[in-house]
Design an enzyme around this catalytic site. Structure first.
Site, short mmCIF file in Angstrom:
data_model
loop_
_atom_site.label_atom_id
_atom_site.label_comp_id
_atom_site.label_asym_id
_atom_site.label_seq_id
_atom_site.Cartn_x
_atom_site.Cartn_y
_atom_site.Cartn_z
N SER A 22 0.90 -1.23 -0.06
CA SER A 22 -0.03 -0.13 -0.06
C SER A 22 1.00 1.29 -0.30
O SER A 22 0.33 2.47 -0.18
CB SER A 22 -0.89 0.14 1.32
OG SER A 22 -0.17 -0.12 2.41
N GLY A 23 2.03 1.31 -0.03
CA GLY A 23 3.08 2.41 0.23
C GLY A 23 3.51 2.93 -0.92
O GLY A 23 3.04 2.62 -2.20
N TYR A 148 17.81 1.79 12.00
CA TYR A 148 16.86 1.25 10.68
C TYR A 148 18.15 0.67 9.87
O TYR A 148 17.96 -0.33 9.06
CB TYR A 148 16.35 2.48 10.06
CG TYR A 148 15.94 2.51 8.76
CD1 TYR A 148 14.75 1.99 8.54
CD2 TYR A 148 16.84 2.75 7.62
CE1 TYR A 148 14.24 2.12 6.93
CE2 TYR A 148 16.33 2.76 6.41
CZ TYR A 148 15.11 2.39 5.95
OH TYR A 148 14.61 2.26 4.72
N LYS A 199 5.19 21.17 1.84
CA LYS A 199 5.17 22.34 2.15
C LYS A 199 4.82 23.28 0.93
O LYS A 199 4.30 24.52 1.24
CB LYS A 199 6.62 22.78 2.55
CG LYS A 199 6.85 22.23 4.18
CD LYS A 199 8.17 22.23 4.40
CE LYS A 199 8.60 21.65 5.67
NZ LYS A 199 10.02 21.76 6.03
P1 NAP Z 1 5.84 3.44 2.78
O1 NAP Z 1 5.07 4.18 1.58
O2 NAP Z 1 5.98 4.38 4.32
O3 NAP Z 1 5.23 2.13 2.92
C1 NAP Z 1 5.44 1.20 3.75
C2 NAP Z 1 4.72 0.07 3.81
O4 NAP Z 1 5.01 -1.11 4.73
C3 NAP Z 1 3.16 0.09 3.62
O5 NAP Z 1 2.56 -0.71 2.77
C4 NAP Z 1 2.69 -0.07 5.17
O6 NAP Z 1 1.47 -0.65 5.21
C5 NAP Z 1 3.77 -1.23 5.54
N1 NAP Z 1 4.07 -1.98 6.81
C6 NAP Z 1 4.57 -1.03 7.84
N2 NAP Z 1 4.52 -1.62 9.07
C7 NAP Z 1 4.17 -2.87 8.63
C8 NAP Z 1 3.97 -3.77 9.45
N3 NAP Z 1 4.38 -3.77 10.85
N4 NAP Z 1 3.19 -4.94 8.98
C9 NAP Z 1 2.71 -4.99 7.66
N5 NAP Z 1 3.02 -3.83 6.98
C10 NAP Z 1 3.70 -2.89 7.27
O7 NAP Z 1 7.28 3.15 2.44
P2 NAP Z 1 8.01 3.03 0.86
O8 NAP Z 1 8.59 4.33 1.06
O9 NAP Z 1 7.07 2.72 -0.06
O10 NAP Z 1 9.10 2.03 1.32
C11 NAP Z 1 9.19 0.77 0.60
C12 NAP Z 1 10.60 0.14 1.05
O11 NAP Z 1 11.65 0.87 0.54
C13 NAP Z 1 10.91 0.12 2.49
O12 NAP Z 1 11.31 -1.33 2.94
C14 NAP Z 1 12.03 1.24 2.75
O13 NAP Z 1 12.69 1.01 3.85
C15 NAP Z 1 12.66 1.13 1.46
N6 NAP Z 1 13.25 2.59 1.26
C16 NAP Z 1 12.35 3.47 1.14
C17 NAP Z 1 13.05 4.84 0.57
C18 NAP Z 1 12.36 6.25 0.70
O14 NAP Z 1 12.81 7.19 0.38
N7 NAP Z 1 10.83 6.28 0.76
C19 NAP Z 1 14.46 4.96 0.31
C20 NAP Z 1 14.94 3.49 0.54
C21 NAP Z 1 14.43 2.25 0.73
P3 NAP Z 1 0.33 0.36 5.71
O15 NAP Z 1 0.20 1.25 4.66
O16 NAP Z 1 -0.98 -0.45 5.89
O17 NAP Z 1 0.71 1.08 6.86
O1 GFB Z 2 14.69 12.14 3.33
P1 GFB Z 2 15.25 12.81 4.49
O2 GFB Z 2 14.45 13.10 5.85
O3 GFB Z 2 16.36 11.71 4.96
O4 GFB Z 2 16.14 14.06 4.15
P2 GFB Z 2 17.87 11.19 4.65
C1 GFB Z 2 16.67 14.68 5.18
C2 GFB Z 2 17.61 16.05 4.37
O5 GFB Z 2 16.74 16.70 4.04
C3 GFB Z 2 18.43 16.65 5.62
C4 GFB Z 2 16.67 18.00 4.37
O6 GFB Z 2 19.55 17.33 5.13
C5 GFB Z 2 17.25 17.73 5.99
O7 GFB Z 2 17.99 18.90 6.59
N1 GFB Z 2 15.52 18.52 4.72
C6 GFB Z 2 15.00 19.85 4.36
C7 GFB Z 2 14.15 17.95 5.13
N2 GFB Z 2 13.65 20.00 4.60
C8 GFB Z 2 13.18 18.93 5.01
C9 GFB Z 2 11.74 18.59 5.38
O8 GFB Z 2 10.83 19.36 5.26
N3 GFB Z 2 11.74 17.14 5.82
C10 GFB Z 2 12.62 16.36 5.78
N4 GFB Z 2 12.50 14.98 6.17
N5 GFB Z 2 13.90 16.62 5.39
C11 GFB Z 2 16.77 8.92 5.06
C12 GFB Z 2 16.84 8.05 6.37
O9 GFB Z 2 17.96 9.74 5.32
O10 GFB Z 2 17.03 8.34 3.97
C13 GFB Z 2 15.80 6.93 6.01
O11 GFB Z 2 16.67 8.47 7.38
C14 GFB Z 2 15.68 6.55 4.58
O12 GFB Z 2 16.37 6.03 6.82
C15 GFB Z 2 16.12 7.57 3.52
O13 GFB Z 2 16.56 5.43 4.23
C16 GFB Z 2 16.13 7.27 2.32
O14 GFB Z 2 18.15 11.21 3.26
O15 GFB Z 2 18.63 11.95 5.52
#
Ligand code: NAP
Ligand code: GFB
Length: 326
Positions: A22-23, A148, A199
């Site tokens: 769902s994400g 994490y 924002k």
């Molecule tokens: P997301 O939009 O927050 O979605 C998270 C998903 O995990 C949702 O479907 C959520 O279900 C499910 N979930 C969370 N806790 C759960 C639990 N206890 N049991 C079952 N399902 C659970 O995350 P995403 O950004 O798509 O991330 C997908 C993958 O990519 C993750 O493994 C994340 O670590 C990785 N990743 C993300 C980023 C990024 O920038 N977003 C970057 C690098 C890697 P509900 O919707 O029901 O809550």
């Molecule tokens: O995506 P983000 O929260 O995580 O980005 P990371 C953080 C950077 O964006 C920092 C700046 O340099 C913040 O100061 N920033 C500026 C903001 N405005 C904002 C704002 O409104 N919201 C947020 N969140 N940041 C994540 C990891 O690191 O990378 C996670 O913590 C995940 O685990 C993700 O893996 C991919 O890029 O720093």
């Protein structure tokens, strides 16, 4: 869903279960798989309401219900820098449990292949650049998201162990920062891109000043969720290694937070100057990743240009503001 369960029992179809369906990433895979509509692949997308994967019994039950032949494991506790700084321990313990339950059930069920999702933030903080797949365990990750990061690093270790002892084909992908429709647009808990896009929306519609947290100097690589979906689907179908593969745009496409703030400003046609709140943490300064391994497999893969992806995501939020996660 019932049709899929019945078909699994009697056919040779691949039944692909997506945890975290769902994400942000799950919904992108759903879109791409529906467009492709391959007759030999049935896709199932789970949300947390279907099973809390922190619970071993619920995990086992959902696996038994759908009997997947393949699993894309995305489910995780996910969030941006400021959420990590608040609940680092939950990120460790919840994700360790989820990953342990999912991989153990996949082994028990004889799932043919699992692709799990890591992140480039798991690499050592003190390192040389660009970072590559061989460097995961070379030193501690950045303090801000160490819980994490260690939980995700253990997937690499588990994949290797399951392969060594049981011959399981469990692998993993390492994406950079991801963005796109269906993201979590929460300003407090979300990642930088959805946070800034939200924002931007508030600046346009509610006249709230467009404020970036930190100095704007840290640098990041961003991948559009639809591009990542295609690459994860390729990994599931074609990539035969157990070792992880980085799924990233080229290192030359890394940008500063200031640059993405300007692109968001442009998308919403904002006129006022961007404000910077330098009292807020910058987090990791950079984590520049190499996509050389990916380029060896897929030299011609075309990534969505950042400006285009940001505009599409901003338009999606405008069209879906009431129902979007925020
Ligand atoms: P997301 O939009 O927050 O979605 C998270 C998903 O995990 C949702 O479907 C959520 O279900 C499910 N979930 C969370 N806790 C759960 C639990 N206890 N049991 C079952 N399902 C659970 O995350 P995403 O950004 O798509 O991330 C997908 C993958 O990519 C993750 O493994 C994340 O670590 C990785 N990743 C993300 C980023 C990024 O920038 N977003 C970057 C690098 C890697 P509900 O919707 O029901 O809550
Ligand atoms: O995506 P983000 O929260 O995580 O980005 P990371 C953080 C950077 O964006 C920092 C700046 O340099 C913040 O100061 N920033 C500026 C903001 N405005 C904002 C704002 O409104 N919201 C947020 N969140 N940041 C994540 C990891 O690191 O990378 C996670 O913590 C995940 O685990 C993700 O893996 C991919 O890029 O720093």
């Amino acid at each position: 869903m019932n049709g899929i369960k019945e078909m699994n029992g009697i056919s040779k179809h691949k039944v692909i279960l997506v945890t975290g369906g769902s994400g942000l990433v799950g919904q992108a895979i759903k879109k791409v798989s529906e467009e492709e509509n391959l007759p030999d692949e049935k896709w199932i997308f789970l949300a947390s309401k279907d099973a809390d994967l922190r619970d071993p019994e619920e995990t086992r039950a959902i696996m038994k219900e759908y009997k997947p032949t393949h699993v894309v494991h995305l489910a995780a506790m996910v969030g941006g820098l400021y959420k990590h700084l608040r609940v680092n321990c939950d990120f460790l313990t919840f994700n360790v449990r989820i990953n342990d339950n999912v991989l153990d059930s996949c082994k028990e069920m004889g799932v043919k292949k699992v692709v799990s999702c890591l992140s480039t933030c798991i690499f050592p903080d003190k390192t040389t650049y660009p970072i590559d797949e061989t460097m995961i365990h070379n030193g501690p990750p950045h303090d801000s998201n160490f819980g994490y990061s260690y939980a995700k690093r253990m997937i690499v270790v588990m994949n290797r162990a399951y392969n060594m002892q049981y011959g399981c084909q469990f692998t993993s992908v390492i994406p950079t920062n991801i963005y796109g429709p269906y993201d979590n647009f929460s300003v407090e808990d979300g990642h930088v891109m959805p946070g800034l896009i939200h924002k931007g929306y508030l600046a346009k519609h509610k006249n709230i000043p467009f404020t970036v947290c930190g100095t704007g100097t840290p640098r990041r690589q961003f991948i559009y969720s639809i591009d990542l979906a295609k690459l994860i689907m390729w990994t599931l179908r074609e990539y035969d290694e157990i070792d992880p593969i980085i799924l990233s745009v080229d290192k030359e496409d890394e940008v500063s937070i200031q640059e993405i703030a300007e692109m968001v400003k442009e998308s919403f046609d904002l006129k006022d100057e961007v404000q910077y709140d330098s009292s807020k943490s910058d987090g990791q300064i950079k984590k520049t990743a190499s996509n050389d391994k990916l380029r060896k497999y897929l030299p011609d893969f075309k990534f969505t240009p950042l400006r285009k992806g940001i505009k599409e995501t901003a338009d999606w939020l405008e069209a879906n503001y009431e129902t979007a996660r925020k």
